[in-house]
Design an enzyme around this catalytic site. Structure first.
Site, PDB file in Angstrom:
ATOM      1  N   ASN A  57       0.802  -1.226   0.000  1.00  0.00           N
ATOM      2  CA  ASN A  57       0.000   0.000   0.000  1.00  0.00           C
ATOM      3  C   ASN A  57       0.840   1.284   0.000  1.00  0.00           C
ATOM      4  OD1 ASN A  57       0.781  -0.651   2.636  1.00  0.00           O
ATOM      5  ND2 ASN A  57      -1.014   0.305   3.558  1.00  0.00           N
ATOM      6  N   GLU A 105       4.834  -4.383  12.517  1.00  0.00           N
ATOM      7  CA  GLU A 105       3.932  -3.236  12.380  1.00  0.00           C
ATOM      8  C   GLU A 105       2.730  -3.752  11.611  1.00  0.00           C
ATOM      9  OE1 GLU A 105       1.695  -0.586  11.675  1.00  0.00           O
ATOM     10  OE2 GLU A 105       2.936  -0.034   9.959  1.00  0.00           O
ATOM     11  N   CYS A 132      -3.113   1.433   7.038  1.00  0.00           N
ATOM     12  CA  CYS A 132      -3.286   0.781   8.342  1.00  0.00           C
ATOM     13  C   CYS A 132      -3.795   1.742   9.405  1.00  0.00           C
ATOM     14  CB  CYS A 132      -1.985   0.123   8.797  1.00  0.00           C
ATOM     15  SG  CYS A 132      -0.593   1.260   8.989  1.00  0.00           S
TER      16      CYS A 132
END
Length: 487
Positions: free
Chosen positions: A156, A254, A288
């Site tokens: 992304n 993460e 995210c």
């Protein structure tokens, strides 16, 4: 000549010390907007990983022994190469990621900043002296490189989220093996290899291996890789964490988020809606930190929902390569199906779709869903699409309980005119990052970034936190005369 559309230097290859044929074959580089083939990338396999790791282990020793200023100079030069080619990087972001061009330029810009920020780590103090209870002893604690760092990056924000690990790991004396996602093998892989190669990075220090899950698994399992830095889904992160734990291998995770945007009755409503639109619909919600749960006080909920729905209906969805649009395509058909299934499930359970809720191909409309309840799947899941679910609360305590009911704990935003109230709420949220009178998609390269709970392993990227992340501690004690013991 650097590269042409007809024959790019990376065409059908991987970067492992230099450009080489991939043992895993090749794959098409595809535009998610229309399915056009943009080129061919090499696809790494387990053997490529083994070869890369063997070379990295050898090269890392000399790389770590170099003066820090020389390592820093190479990373700085690579950053400057990126700056020179930022429009090319932005073009590939549009074509591979389905990003609008401003997102592509922003990502190139913040990656440039991240690289220069990482360069500054090289000259910071590298240890501390501690007192000793033993007469004449000196205790020194210093930070030393981990060795070979494996970086598994997502699609992304493939440039920035790769470089957030690659740059500080290199500056601090590690060799790096980077796995680029096959969906973004150029912007997140080949172009990164090019700028470091052009900057003169020594052979073997950096390897860029586009590949699938088997390549990531091979990196995790390879004993020659001393640390894994993974950015991606919580489901995959759990598996990586388990494997690294069994191997006693350092891991930084993460992961995903189901982030809240809390709006109190005293908020600047127009400002809160503006932040909400950006924080939900930016890059089609494929972030995210995107606002995935809008918790709005009952007194203003209807007005907030109407304003946000109006804003959503004004956003243009289309091909960012050919049209002036606000939202491009979702990354693949599977993600379209998943997002739409969540919206339909919420509607069947009694929620109301006020805007959007429809798509054509991979182009999903900006969507606002009202009357979402905590037991609905759309409330509990990370959507990763342009959907704003609105849930009503009646008290601050209820809002905090709803916010903390998720296993995720990445980012949050709070809208209120009372900074005191905002700070009190922030202190009670189980999230790694909280933004008051802003939206949750925020990042500054010098500020530690990371989540809590299912959003990460407690590691942090950015600023001096990167030193802790990509080095390990070593204690050295020194005495003038050999110590004498009873036996």
């Amino acid at each position: 000549m650097h590269e042409t559309k007809e024959q790019p230097i990376w065409g059908g290859k991987i970067f492992s010390s230099t450009w080489v044929e991939a043992r895993g074959g090749v794959a098409n580089v595809v535009d998610p907007s229309n399915g056009d083939i943009l080129g061919i990338t090499g696809v790494a396999n387990r053997e490529d990983v083994d070869v890369a790791v063997s070379a990295a282990k050898i090269a890392q020793k000399e790389w770590a022994a170099m003066p820090f200023s020389e390592r820093a100079a190479i990373v700085r030069k690579a950053a400057d190469k990126l700056k020179e080619r930022e429009h090319e990087f932005a073009d590939w972001n549009v074509r591979e990621c389905g990003a609008i061009r401003p997102k592509g330029l922003w990502e190139a810009g913040i990656t440039y900043e991240q690289m220069h920020q990482a360069v500054g780590l090289a000259s910071l103090p590298n240890g501390a002296l501690f007192p000793s209870a033993v007469s004449g002893r000196m205790n020194l604690c210093q930070r030393v490189p981990i060795g070979v760092v494996g970086v598994i990056a997502p699609w992304n924000f493939p440039l920035f989220l790769a470089m957030r690990s690659v740059a500080p790991a290199l500056v601090l004396g590690n060799a790096v093996v980077l796995k680029a996602d096959l969906q973004t093998a150029v912007i997140g892989g080949a172009l990164i290899a090019e700028i470091f190669s052009d900057a003169g990075i020594p052979e073997g220090v950096l390897h860029v291996l586009p590949g699938g899950a088997d390549v990531g698994e091979s990196m995790v399992e390879n004993p020659g890789i001393n640390m894994i830095s993974f950015t991606g889904s919580t489901q995959v992160g759990r598996s990586i964490g388990e494997k690294c734990g069994r191997m006693l291998k350092k891991v930084s995770l993460e992961l995903g988020g189901n982030n809240v945007n809390i709006v109190l009755p005293d908020a600047d409503l127009d400002g809160a809606v503006g932040c909400a639109a950006w924080g939900t619909f930016f890059h089609q919600g494929q972030v995210c930190m995107a606002a995935g749960r809008h918790l709005v006080h009952r007194d203003i909920a209807q007005e907030y929902a109407a304003k946000l729905a109006k804003r959503a209906q004004s956003l243009v969805v289309g091909d960012p390569n050919t049209d002036q649009v606000h939202l491009g395509p979702l990354i693949n058909d599977k993600q379209v199906d998943r997002v739409h299934a969540l919206v339909e499930s919420a509607e069947r359970a009694g929620a109301k779709v006020l805007a959007g809720g429809a798509y054509e191909g991979r182009y999903y409309q900006a969507t606002v869903v009202m009357d979402v309840k905590p037991d609905m799947e759309i409330f509990q899941s990370e959507i990763f699409g342009p959907v704003a679910p609105i849930t009503i609360f009646d008290s601050i305590d209820e809002a905090i309980e709803l916010a903390n009911s998720s296993e995720y704990g990445l980012a949050a935003s709070i809208h209120t005119k009372s900074l005191t109230t905002g700070m009190k709420i922030a202190n009670r949220l189980k999230t790694g990052m909280v933004h008051i009178n802003d939206q949750p998609i925020n990042c500054e390269p010098h500020v530690p970034f990371g989540g809590m709970g299912a959003s990460g392993s407690g590691g942090r990227f950015g600023g001096t936190a990167s030193i802790e992340e990509f080095t390990q501690s070593q204690w050295i004690s020194v005495v003038d005369k050999t110590a004498v013991y009873p036996f």
